[in-house]
Motif scaffolding. Structure first.
Motif, mmCIF file in Angstrom:
data_model
loop_
_atom_site.group_PDB
_atom_site.id
_atom_site.type_symbol
_atom_site.label_atom_id
_atom_site.label_comp_id
_atom_site.label_asym_id
_atom_site.label_seq_id
_atom_site.Cartn_x
_atom_site.Cartn_y
_atom_site.Cartn_z
ATOM 1 N N PHE A 142 61.936 3.473 13.489
ATOM 2 C CA PHE A 142 62.906 2.878 14.420
ATOM 3 C C PHE A 142 64.293 2.833 13.798
ATOM 4 N N ASP A 143 64.389 2.457 12.502
ATOM 5 C CA ASP A 143 65.690 2.448 11.829
ATOM 6 C C ASP A 143 66.268 3.856 11.749
ATOM 7 N N SER A 144 65.403 4.850 11.582
ATOM 8 C CA SER A 144 65.881 6.232 11.539
ATOM 9 C C SER A 144 66.432 6.653 12.899
ATOM 10 N N LEU A 145 65.743 6.274 13.972
ATOM 11 C CA LEU A 145 66.263 6.569 15.309
ATOM 12 C C LEU A 145 67.583 5.847 15.557
ATOM 13 N N TYR A 146 67.666 4.611 15.093
ATOM 14 C CA TYR A 146 68.904 3.846 15.228
ATOM 15 C C TYR A 146 70.036 4.528 14.463
ATOM 16 N N PHE A 147 69.759 4.995 13.261
ATOM 17 C CA PHE A 147 70.782 5.696 12.485
ATOM 18 C C PHE A 147 71.209 6.980 13.192
ATOM 19 N N CYS A 148 70.259 7.694 13.786
ATOM 20 C CA CYS A 148 70.596 8.938 14.476
ATOM 21 C C CYS A 148 71.554 8.679 15.634
ATOM 22 N N PHE A 149 71.301 7.644 16.410
ATOM 23 C CA PHE A 149 72.202 7.358 17.523
ATOM 24 C C PHE A 149 73.575 6.934 17.021
ATOM 25 N N VAL A 150 73.627 6.068 16.014
ATOM 26 C CA VAL A 150 74.905 5.596 15.494
ATOM 27 C C VAL A 150 75.698 6.749 14.886
ATOM 28 N N ALA A 151 75.007 7.654 14.195
ATOM 29 C CA ALA A 151 75.701 8.776 13.568
ATOM 30 C C ALA A 151 76.078 9.839 14.586
ATOM 31 N N PHE A 152 75.136 10.210 15.474
ATOM 32 C CA PHE A 152 75.403 11.291 16.429
ATOM 33 C C PHE A 152 76.454 10.899 17.462
ATOM 34 N N SER A 153 76.527 9.622 17.790
ATOM 35 C CA SER A 153 77.549 9.169 18.739
ATOM 36 C C SER A 153 78.878 8.865 18.067
ATOM 37 N N THR A 154 78.985 9.114 16.760
ATOM 38 C CA THR A 154 80.192 8.902 15.938
ATOM 39 C C THR A 154 80.631 7.450 15.922
ATOM 40 N N ILE A 155 79.689 6.518 16.144
ATOM 41 C CA ILE A 155 80.019 5.094 15.998
ATOM 42 C C ILE A 155 80.189 4.758 14.530
ATOM 43 N N GLY A 156 79.179 5.076 13.711
ATOM 44 C CA GLY A 156 79.303 4.971 12.272
ATOM 45 C C GLY A 156 79.500 3.571 11.743
ATOM 46 N N PHE A 176 71.620 19.942 3.090
ATOM 47 C CA PHE A 176 71.916 20.955 4.102
ATOM 48 C C PHE A 176 71.256 20.606 5.433
ATOM 49 N N ALA A 177 69.985 20.171 5.374
ATOM 50 C CA ALA A 177 69.305 19.775 6.609
ATOM 51 C C ALA A 177 69.971 18.559 7.233
ATOM 52 N N ASN A 178 70.428 17.625 6.401
ATOM 53 C CA ASN A 178 71.121 16.443 6.906
ATOM 54 C C ASN A 178 72.407 16.840 7.628
ATOM 55 N N PHE A 179 73.151 17.766 7.039
ATOM 56 C CA PHE A 179 74.388 18.225 7.658
ATOM 57 C C PHE A 179 74.111 18.927 8.991
ATOM 58 N N MET A 180 73.086 19.770 9.033
ATOM 59 C CA MET A 180 72.774 20.504 10.260
ATOM 60 C C MET A 180 72.307 19.560 11.364
ATOM 61 N N PHE A 181 71.486 18.580 11.011
ATOM 62 C CA PHE A 181 71.027 17.620 12.018
ATOM 63 C C PHE A 181 72.189 16.812 12.581
ATOM 64 N N ILE A 182 73.098 16.378 11.714
ATOM 65 C CA ILE A 182 74.251 15.612 12.181
ATOM 66 C C ILE A 182 75.144 16.481 13.063
ATOM 67 N N LEU A 183 75.354 17.731 12.676
ATOM 68 C CA LEU A 183 76.198 18.629 13.454
ATOM 69 C C LEU A 183 75.604 18.879 14.845
ATOM 70 N N MET A 184 74.321 19.239 14.890
ATOM 71 C CA MET A 184 73.692 19.502 16.188
ATOM 72 C C MET A 184 73.581 18.229 17.025
ATOM 73 N N GLY A 185 73.299 17.106 16.365
ATOM 74 C CA GLY A 185 73.186 15.857 17.104
ATOM 75 C C GLY A 185 74.495 15.407 17.704
ATOM 76 N N VAL A 186 75.584 15.533 16.941
ATOM 77 C CA VAL A 186 76.892 15.145 17.466
ATOM 78 C C VAL A 186 77.287 16.045 18.632
ATOM 79 N N CYS A 187 77.014 17.344 18.530
ATOM 80 C CA CYS A 187 77.346 18.264 19.621
ATOM 81 C C CYS A 187 76.571 17.916 20.891
ATOM 82 N N CYS A 188 75.269 17.637 20.759
ATOM 83 C CA CYS A 188 74.459 17.318 21.939
ATOM 84 C C CYS A 188 74.851 15.982 22.551
ATOM 85 N N ILE A 189 75.071 14.969 21.711
ATOM 86 C CA ILE A 189 75.453 13.660 22.232
ATOM 87 C C ILE A 189 76.853 13.714 22.858
ATOM 88 N N TYR A 190 77.751 14.476 22.260
ATOM 89 C CA TYR A 190 79.089 14.652 22.850
ATOM 90 C C TYR A 190 78.990 15.290 24.232
#
Length: 325
Positions: A142-156, A176-190
Protein backbone atom coordinates in the motif's frame (compact mmCIF):
# COMPACT_ATOMS: atom_id res chain seq x y z
CA UNK A 1 32.45 20.90 15.75
CA UNK A 2 33.25 23.94 13.61
CA UNK A 3 32.77 22.08 10.33
CA UNK A 4 29.73 23.14 8.32
CA UNK A 5 26.96 20.62 7.82
CA UNK A 6 27.12 21.13 4.04
CA UNK A 7 30.75 20.00 4.01
CA UNK A 8 29.77 16.66 5.54
CA UNK A 9 27.32 15.85 2.74
CA UNK A 10 28.71 13.27 0.30
CA UNK A 11 29.35 14.26 -3.29
CA UNK A 12 26.85 12.90 -5.81
CA UNK A 13 27.77 10.14 -8.17
CA UNK A 14 26.45 10.14 -11.74
CA UNK A 15 23.35 7.95 -11.09
CA UNK A 16 22.44 10.08 -8.07
CA UNK A 17 22.86 13.32 -10.02
CA UNK A 18 20.82 11.89 -12.90
CA UNK A 19 18.04 10.94 -10.49
CA UNK A 20 18.10 14.45 -8.99
CA UNK A 21 17.85 16.04 -12.44
CA UNK A 22 14.86 13.81 -13.23
CA UNK A 23 13.03 14.97 -10.10
CA UNK A 24 13.74 18.61 -10.97
CA UNK A 25 12.66 18.69 -14.63
CA UNK A 26 9.57 16.57 -13.91
CA UNK A 27 8.62 19.02 -11.11
CA UNK A 28 8.35 16.17 -8.58
CA UNK A 29 10.82 17.78 -6.17
CA UNK A 30 11.00 15.29 -3.31
CA UNK A 31 13.33 17.55 -1.34
CA UNK A 32 15.60 14.78 -0.09
CA UNK A 33 18.38 15.78 -2.48
CA UNK A 34 19.09 19.47 -2.92
CA UNK A 35 22.04 21.59 -4.12
CA UNK A 36 24.25 22.75 -1.26
CA UNK A 37 26.53 25.32 -2.91
CA UNK A 38 25.64 28.79 -4.17
CA UNK A 39 26.85 27.92 -7.65
CA UNK A 40 24.69 24.81 -7.73
CA UNK A 41 21.62 26.76 -6.67
CA UNK A 42 22.19 29.44 -9.32
CA UNK A 43 22.74 26.78 -11.98
CA UNK A 44 19.55 25.02 -10.86
CA UNK A 45 17.49 28.19 -11.37
CA UNK A 46 18.61 28.67 -14.97
CA UNK A 47 18.63 24.97 -15.79
CA UNK A 48 15.18 24.53 -14.27
CA UNK A 49 13.69 27.11 -16.65
CA UNK A 50 14.90 25.23 -19.71
CA UNK A 51 14.55 21.74 -18.26
CA UNK A 52 10.99 22.12 -16.96
CA UNK A 53 9.82 23.80 -20.17
CA UNK A 54 11.39 21.03 -22.26
CA UNK A 55 9.79 18.37 -20.07
CA UNK A 56 6.34 19.94 -20.46
CA UNK A 57 6.89 19.94 -24.22
CA UNK A 58 7.89 16.28 -24.04
CA UNK A 59 4.74 15.44 -22.05
CA UNK A 60 2.58 17.23 -24.62
CA UNK A 61 4.27 15.41 -27.49
CA UNK A 62 3.86 12.11 -25.66
CA UNK A 63 0.19 12.90 -25.09
CA UNK A 64 -0.34 13.72 -28.76
CA UNK A 65 1.36 10.52 -29.96
CA UNK A 66 -0.46 8.44 -27.37
CA UNK A 67 -3.86 9.82 -28.35
CA UNK A 68 -2.98 9.27 -32.01
CA UNK A 69 -2.14 5.61 -31.40
CA UNK A 70 -5.25 5.05 -29.27
CA UNK A 71 -7.43 6.77 -31.87
CA UNK A 72 -5.92 4.67 -34.67
CA UNK A 73 -6.48 1.42 -32.79
CA UNK A 74 -10.00 2.34 -31.76
CA UNK A 75 -10.88 3.42 -35.29
CA UNK A 76 -9.59 0.12 -36.68
CA UNK A 77 -11.75 -1.77 -34.19
CA UNK A 78 -14.71 0.46 -35.08
CA UNK A 79 -14.23 -0.22 -38.79
CA UNK A 80 -14.05 -3.95 -38.21
CA UNK A 81 -17.30 -3.85 -36.28
CA UNK A 82 -18.95 -1.94 -39.12
CA UNK A 83 -17.60 -4.48 -41.62
CA UNK A 84 -19.09 -7.34 -39.66
CA UNK A 85 -22.43 -5.56 -39.81
CA UNK A 86 -22.02 -4.98 -43.56
CA UNK A 87 -21.92 -1.18 -43.27
CA UNK A 88 -18.45 -0.85 -44.83
CA UNK A 89 -16.74 -2.62 -47.77
CA UNK A 90 -14.02 -5.11 -46.99
CA UNK A 91 -11.26 -3.07 -48.68
CA UNK A 92 -11.79 0.03 -46.50
CA UNK A 93 -9.03 -0.99 -44.08
CA UNK A 94 -6.48 -1.48 -46.87
CA UNK A 95 -5.77 1.95 -48.29
CA UNK A 96 -2.02 2.60 -48.18
CA UNK A 97 -2.25 5.87 -50.10
CA UNK A 98 -3.95 7.70 -47.29
CA UNK A 99 -1.93 9.56 -44.69
CA UNK A 100 -2.33 9.24 -40.94
CA UNK A 101 -4.23 12.51 -40.69
CA UNK A 102 -6.64 11.45 -43.46
CA UNK A 103 -7.21 8.06 -41.88
CA UNK A 104 -8.24 9.69 -38.58
CA UNK A 105 -10.25 12.53 -40.12
CA UNK A 106 -13.95 12.54 -39.48
CA UNK A 107 -13.86 10.15 -36.53
CA UNK A 108 -12.79 10.78 -32.96
CA UNK A 109 -12.67 8.29 -30.09
CA UNK A 110 -14.88 8.75 -27.09
CA UNK A 111 -13.22 10.51 -24.18
CA UNK A 112 -14.62 7.87 -21.82
CA UNK A 113 -12.86 5.00 -23.61
CA UNK A 114 -9.59 6.93 -23.69
CA UNK A 115 -9.89 7.64 -19.96
CA UNK A 116 -10.51 3.94 -19.31
CA UNK A 117 -7.43 2.94 -21.32
CA UNK A 118 -5.24 5.48 -19.52
CA UNK A 119 -6.59 4.35 -16.14
CA UNK A 120 -5.70 0.74 -16.93
CA UNK A 121 -2.23 1.72 -18.18
CA UNK A 122 -1.53 3.88 -15.11
CA UNK A 123 -2.77 1.17 -12.76
CA UNK A 124 -0.67 -1.47 -14.49
CA UNK A 125 2.51 0.62 -14.26
CA UNK A 126 1.79 1.48 -10.62
CA UNK A 127 1.23 -2.16 -9.67
CA UNK A 128 4.44 -3.31 -11.36
CA UNK A 129 6.45 -0.47 -9.80
CA UNK A 130 4.91 -1.16 -6.37
CA UNK A 131 5.97 -4.79 -6.59
CA UNK A 132 9.55 -3.65 -7.27
CA UNK A 133 9.56 -1.09 -4.43
CA UNK A 134 8.08 -3.61 -1.99
CA UNK A 135 10.82 -6.14 -2.64
CA UNK A 136 13.75 -3.70 -2.82
CA UNK A 137 12.84 -0.78 -0.54
CA UNK A 138 11.05 -2.92 2.06
CA UNK A 139 7.85 -0.87 1.98
CA UNK A 140 4.40 -2.33 2.27
CA UNK A 141 2.47 -2.73 -0.95
CA UNK A 142 0.00 0.00 0.00
CA UNK A 143 2.85 2.42 0.81
CA UNK A 144 4.41 1.56 -2.55
CA UNK A 145 1.15 2.35 -4.34
CA UNK A 146 0.91 5.58 -2.36
CA UNK A 147 4.46 6.51 -3.38
CA UNK A 148 3.66 5.75 -7.03
CA UNK A 149 0.70 8.12 -7.05
CA UNK A 150 2.58 10.89 -5.23
CA UNK A 151 5.58 10.54 -7.55
CA UNK A 152 3.72 9.99 -10.84
CA UNK A 153 1.37 12.91 -10.20
CA UNK A 154 4.44 15.12 -9.43
CA UNK A 155 3.09 15.97 -5.97
CA UNK A 156 6.31 14.81 -4.33
CA UNK A 157 5.69 15.03 -0.58
CA UNK A 158 9.03 13.42 0.24
CA UNK A 159 7.79 11.11 3.00
CA UNK A 160 8.66 8.13 0.78
CA UNK A 161 11.57 8.47 -1.63
CA UNK A 162 13.06 5.65 -3.66
CA UNK A 163 16.75 4.96 -4.31
CA UNK A 164 18.00 6.63 -1.11
CA UNK A 165 19.95 3.79 0.47
CA UNK A 166 23.70 3.60 0.07
CA UNK A 167 23.74 0.13 -1.47
CA UNK A 168 21.22 -2.04 -3.27
CA UNK A 169 21.37 -5.43 -4.87
CA UNK A 170 21.88 -4.77 -8.60
CA UNK A 171 21.98 -1.06 -7.85
CA UNK A 172 22.51 0.09 -11.44
CA UNK A 173 19.64 -2.00 -12.77
CA UNK A 174 17.36 -0.84 -9.97
CA UNK A 175 18.05 2.84 -10.57
CA UNK A 176 17.44 2.42 -14.30
CA UNK A 177 14.17 0.58 -13.65
CA UNK A 178 13.20 3.24 -11.10
CA UNK A 179 13.83 5.99 -13.64
CA UNK A 180 11.83 4.20 -16.36
CA UNK A 181 8.88 3.54 -14.06
CA UNK A 182 8.78 7.17 -12.94
CA UNK A 183 9.05 8.40 -16.53
CA UNK A 184 6.27 6.15 -17.85
CA UNK A 185 4.11 6.76 -14.79
CA UNK A 186 4.37 10.53 -15.01
CA UNK A 187 3.52 10.44 -18.73
CA UNK A 188 0.44 8.25 -18.18
CA UNK A 189 -0.81 10.20 -15.17
CA UNK A 190 -0.24 13.49 -17.01
CA UNK A 191 -2.32 12.21 -19.93
CA UNK A 192 -4.99 10.91 -17.56
CA UNK A 193 -5.23 14.27 -15.79
CA UNK A 194 -5.80 16.01 -19.12
CA UNK A 195 -8.54 13.57 -20.08
CA UNK A 196 -10.22 14.15 -16.71
CA UNK A 197 -9.98 17.90 -17.34
CA UNK A 198 -11.99 17.38 -20.54
CA UNK A 199 -14.69 15.59 -18.53
CA UNK A 200 -14.71 18.43 -15.99
CA UNK A 201 -15.05 20.93 -18.83
CA UNK A 202 -18.00 19.02 -20.27
CA UNK A 203 -19.66 18.85 -16.86
CA UNK A 204 -19.21 22.60 -16.37
CA UNK A 205 -20.64 23.23 -19.85
CA UNK A 206 -23.67 21.10 -19.03
CA UNK A 207 -24.24 22.96 -15.75
CA UNK A 208 -23.89 26.33 -17.50
CA UNK A 209 -26.38 25.33 -20.17
CA UNK A 210 -28.89 24.26 -17.51
CA UNK A 211 -28.39 27.47 -15.53
CA UNK A 212 -28.53 29.61 -18.67
CA UNK A 213 -31.74 27.96 -19.85
CA UNK A 214 -33.40 28.44 -16.48
CA UNK A 215 -32.21 32.06 -16.28
CA UNK A 216 -33.57 32.87 -19.75
CA UNK A 217 -36.96 31.35 -18.93
CA UNK A 218 -37.20 33.32 -15.69
CA UNK A 219 -36.16 36.55 -17.44
CA UNK A 220 -38.79 36.06 -20.13
CA UNK A 221 -41.51 35.40 -17.57
CA UNK A 222 -40.57 38.49 -15.55
CA UNK A 223 -40.11 40.89 -18.47
CA UNK A 224 -42.98 39.73 -20.67
CA UNK A 225 -45.74 41.84 -19.03
CA UNK A 226 -43.54 44.92 -18.64
CA UNK A 227 -44.40 48.07 -20.57
CA UNK A 228 -42.07 49.71 -23.03
CA UNK A 229 -40.82 53.15 -22.08
CA UNK A 230 -37.69 55.22 -22.07
CA UNK A 231 -36.21 53.49 -19.02
CA UNK A 232 -37.27 49.95 -19.97
CA UNK A 233 -37.04 49.55 -23.78
CA UNK A 234 -38.45 46.52 -25.54
CA UNK A 235 -35.10 45.00 -26.42
CA UNK A 236 -34.57 44.01 -22.76
CA UNK A 237 -36.95 41.12 -23.36
CA UNK A 238 -34.37 39.55 -25.69
CA UNK A 239 -31.43 40.21 -23.38
CA UNK A 240 -30.73 36.52 -22.96
CA UNK A 241 -30.32 36.06 -26.75
CA UNK A 242 -27.89 38.87 -27.52
CA UNK A 243 -25.71 37.99 -30.52
CA UNK A 244 -21.97 38.41 -30.13
CA UNK A 245 -21.29 38.17 -33.86
CA UNK A 246 -22.45 41.77 -34.38
CA UNK A 247 -20.95 45.09 -33.42
CA UNK A 248 -23.89 46.14 -31.27
CA UNK A 249 -27.33 45.26 -30.02
CA UNK A 250 -29.48 44.24 -33.00
CA UNK A 251 -32.64 46.12 -32.22
CA UNK A 252 -34.07 48.76 -34.51
CA UNK A 253 -36.25 50.20 -31.75
CA UNK A 254 -33.24 50.88 -29.56
CA UNK A 255 -31.34 52.42 -32.47
CA UNK A 256 -34.30 54.66 -33.20
CA UNK A 257 -34.43 55.85 -29.63
CA UNK A 258 -30.71 56.62 -29.69
CA UNK A 259 -30.97 58.55 -32.98
CA UNK A 260 -33.92 60.56 -31.71
CA UNK A 261 -31.90 61.76 -28.76
CA UNK A 262 -33.88 59.97 -26.07
CA UNK A 263 -32.27 58.90 -22.87
CA UNK A 264 -30.98 55.31 -22.72
CA UNK A 265 -30.93 53.33 -19.53
CA UNK A 266 -27.85 52.09 -17.70
CA UNK A 267 -28.91 48.52 -18.47
CA UNK A 268 -28.72 49.20 -22.21
CA UNK A 269 -25.30 50.76 -21.77
CA UNK A 270 -24.01 47.74 -19.81
CA UNK A 271 -25.52 45.35 -22.35
CA UNK A 272 -23.71 47.10 -25.20
CA UNK A 273 -20.43 46.93 -23.28
CA UNK A 274 -20.91 43.21 -22.67
CA UNK A 275 -21.49 42.63 -26.39
CA UNK A 276 -18.36 44.62 -27.29
CA UNK A 277 -16.31 42.69 -24.73
CA UNK A 278 -17.57 39.38 -26.14
CA UNK A 279 -16.63 40.47 -29.66
CA UNK A 280 -13.15 41.45 -28.47
CA UNK A 281 -12.67 38.11 -26.72
CA UNK A 282 -13.80 36.29 -29.85
CA UNK A 283 -11.35 38.20 -32.05
CA UNK A 284 -8.47 37.56 -29.63
CA UNK A 285 -9.31 33.86 -29.55
CA UNK A 286 -9.40 33.67 -33.35
CA UNK A 287 -6.07 35.50 -33.60
CA UNK A 288 -4.45 33.18 -31.03
CA UNK A 289 -5.71 30.10 -32.89
CA UNK A 290 -4.45 31.36 -36.23
CA UNK A 291 -7.92 31.91 -37.72
CA UNK A 292 -8.84 35.06 -39.64
CA UNK A 293 -11.52 37.31 -38.16
CA UNK A 294 -15.09 36.13 -38.72
CA UNK A 295 -13.79 32.69 -39.77
CA UNK A 296 -15.44 30.84 -36.94
CA UNK A 297 -18.63 31.21 -34.95
CA UNK A 298 -18.42 31.25 -31.17
CA UNK A 299 -20.67 28.49 -29.89
CA UNK A 300 -22.52 28.73 -26.60
CA UNK A 301 -22.36 24.95 -26.26
CA UNK A 302 -18.56 24.88 -26.17
CA UNK A 303 -17.48 27.67 -23.84
CA UNK A 304 -14.02 26.18 -23.25
CA UNK A 305 -13.22 25.07 -26.80
CA UNK A 306 -9.81 25.63 -28.35
CA UNK A 307 -7.05 26.37 -25.89
CA UNK A 308 -3.34 25.72 -26.07
CA UNK A 309 -1.04 22.89 -25.11
CA UNK A 310 -2.47 19.65 -23.81
CA UNK A 311 -6.00 21.04 -23.59
CA UNK A 312 -6.02 21.88 -27.30
CA UNK A 313 -4.65 18.42 -28.12
CA UNK A 314 -7.45 16.73 -26.22
CA UNK A 315 -10.11 18.98 -27.76
CA UNK A 316 -8.89 18.28 -31.29
CA UNK A 317 -8.38 14.53 -30.93
CA UNK A 318 -11.26 13.39 -28.70
CA UNK A 319 -14.99 13.46 -29.25
CA UNK A 320 -17.04 15.28 -26.63
CA UNK A 321 -19.79 12.80 -25.89
CA UNK A 322 -21.41 14.34 -22.85
CA UNK A 323 -23.22 17.21 -24.54
CA UNK A 324 -26.69 15.71 -24.06
CA UNK A 325 -26.10 13.93 -20.74
Amino acid sequence: AGVRADALRPRWDFPGAFYFVGTVVSTIGFGMTTPATVGGKIFLIFYGLIGCASTILFFNLFLERLITVIAYIMKSCHQRQLQRRGALPQDSLKNPGRSEADSLAGWKPSVYYVMLILCVASLLISCCASAMYTSIEGWSYFDSLYFCFVAFSTIGFGDFVSSQNAQYDSQGLYRFANFMFILMGVCCIYSLFNVISILIKQSVNWILRKMDGGCCQQCQRKLLPSRRNVVMPGNVQNRCNISIDTDGVMDSDTDGRRLSGEMISMKDFLAANKVSLAILQKQLSETANGCPPQASVLSRDNEFSGGVGAFAIMNNRLAETSGDR
